[in-house]
Design a protein around this motif. Structure first.
Motif, short mmCIF file in Angstrom:
data_model
loop_
_atom_site.label_atom_id
_atom_site.label_comp_id
_atom_site.label_asym_id
_atom_site.label_seq_id
_atom_site.Cartn_x
_atom_site.Cartn_y
_atom_site.Cartn_z
N PRO A 146 22.99 18.28 -4.61
CA PRO A 146 23.16 18.49 -3.16
C PRO A 146 24.10 19.65 -2.83
CG PRO A 146 24.53 16.66 -3.91
CD PRO A 146 23.75 17.12 -5.12
N LYS A 147 23.83 20.26 -1.68
CA LYS A 147 24.70 21.34 -1.19
C LYS A 147 25.11 21.06 0.25
CE LYS A 147 21.67 24.61 -2.46
NZ LYS A 147 20.82 23.86 -3.39
N GLU A 150 22.93 20.54 3.80
CA GLU A 150 21.52 20.15 3.60
C GLU A 150 21.19 18.89 4.40
OE1 GLU A 150 19.76 22.03 -0.39
OE2 GLU A 150 21.00 20.26 -0.78
N CYS A 174 26.80 17.23 4.53
CA CYS A 174 25.35 17.24 4.79
C CYS A 174 25.06 16.60 6.15
CB CYS A 174 24.61 16.44 3.71
SG CYS A 174 24.81 17.12 2.06
N ASP A 220 15.74 18.13 3.05
CA ASP A 220 16.04 18.77 1.75
C ASP A 220 16.10 17.73 0.62
OD1 ASP A 220 16.60 21.61 2.44
OD2 ASP A 220 18.16 20.68 3.69
N GLY A 242 12.62 20.95 -1.94
CA GLY A 242 13.38 19.72 -1.70
C GLY A 242 13.46 18.89 -2.97
#
Ligand code: NDP
Length: 338
Positions: A146-147, A150, A174, A220, A242
């Motif tokens: 994860p970033k 997102e 996120c 995502d 994704g």
């Protein structure tokens, strides 16, 4: 020794009558010939969806079926009453695989962990500080890459695993939406766990349309807990590149024939990475996970909601309740509070 016995392999929907309560006698001492045996008093037992899959006579699984006529086995928190194991002594608190009974003689001690930090509720060791916690951590950080920023969607979002995935994703920055099966659960997601939004999937006639409403620009990351129709709708709403972390598919566990999923061809043009995982492969991360999560709990940055059923006799209803969505948060059975 009061026990919950698993009657026989269960086709279709798991019912309370597939288990029964009995009482037997047990000596509260480890027998002399039981090298490394640990005798414990069970305090808290965990109800987990995978336990239903151990009630089928299916040998090809990663975990063996339960033995009909035996006490149900599962994770629990317990107090050591007697020990012939060098690592455990009387008075220690442990968590790991134990039995659905008041007292258990544990011989498979490689599944046990000693509890060192007792500043938190002991029941947390079968929830946020145990297997479900590590599942959320590994399934989100290791599988989803994860970033910040997102768009993350989580199904069965208020449960033992889902509530944590959402909070981890929020801490990372996120945008997080969860689905759950009642208004109370949706309120919990928005007001207690800090999700950006949430919806009751049972009130949505068209899941694809619902997801388009919450994610007009697409998803995502999907943390998959339920499978079936939800997965089909999510695939239509994933963004290019994704990630789908396939943690479980609880909507399928009581079915004899799993439902068909029709939209998987969309994975190709969208270059979606979809990966199943088992928490068992990530136990080496446990110390790292505890170092992260314990301070968050103590600082109040992560909260954990449990649904505690009192008494061993209520364990069958607590387990079957998982598949009807009766649990609000992590389902625990309190056998004894000390
Ligand atoms: P939960 O605490 O989320 O309890 C199960 C929840 O599933 C229910 O409360 C209900 O919530 C939902 N549910 C039940 N039946 C259905 C259905 N037919 N359709 C949609 N939702 C349903 O359980 P956990 O957090 O312990 O487990 C979540 C998932 O993670 C499961 O799929 C489990 O198998 C998986 N898991 C996987 C692991 C791994 O190693 N891969 C380890 C641990 C768990 P609602 O009211 O919202 O419908």
């Amino acid at each position: 020794n009061k026990q919950v016995i698993f009657k026989d392999y269960v086709p279709g929907v798991l019912k309370e009558s597939d288990m029964y309560i009995t009482t037997s006698t047990i000596k509260l001492k480890v027998p002399e010939d039981c090298t490394n045996g640990v005798l414990v008093k069970n305090l808290y037992l965990s109800c987990d969806p995978y336990m239903r899959n151990r009630m089928r006579n299916f040998q090809g699984s990663y975990i063996s079926p339960l033995k009909p006529g035996s006490p149900i086995s599962g994770r629990g928190v317990a107090k050591v009453l007697d020990s012939r194991h060098p690592d455990y002594k009387k008075g220690d608190f442990i968590w790991g695989m134990t039995g659905w009974e008041e007292y258990s003689l544990i011989t498979a001690t490689e599944t046990l962990f000693k509890i060192h930090d007792k500043d938190v509720p002991l029941s947390y060791y079968i929830g946020i500080l145990g297997m479900p916690g590590l599942t959320a951590y590994a399934g989100f950080y290791e599988i989803c890459s994860p970033k910040k920023g997102e768009f993350v969607f989580i199904s069965a979002a208020s449960g033992a695993v889902g509530q944590l995935v959402g909070q981890f994703a929020k801490l990372l920055g996120c945008y997080v939406v969860g689905s759950a099966g009642s208004k109370d659960k949706v309120d919990l997601l928005k007001n207690k766990f800090g999700f950006d939004d949430a919806f009751n999937y049972k009130e949505e006639l068209d899941l694809d349309a619902a997801l388009k409403r919450y994610f007009p620009d697409g998803i995502d990351i999907y943390f998959e807990n339920v499978g079936g129709k939800m997965l089909d709708a999510v695939v239509l709403n994933m963004r290019v590149r994704g990630r789908i972390s396939v943690c479980g598919m609880v909507s399928q566990y009581n079915l004899e024939q799993p439902e068909g999923v029709h939209n998987l061809m969309h994975l190709v043009p969208k270059r979606i990475h979809m990966e199943g995982f088992l928490v068992h492969d990530f136990f080496h991360l446990f110390p790292k996970y505890l170092d992260m999560v314990l301070p968050y709990i103590k600082q109040g940055k992560i909260v954990y909601v449990e649904d505690i059923a009192e008494g061993l006799e209520n364990a069958p209803a607590a387990l079957t309740g998982l598949f009807a969505g009766r649990n609000i948060g992590k389902q625990v059975v309190a056998v004894s509070h000390e």
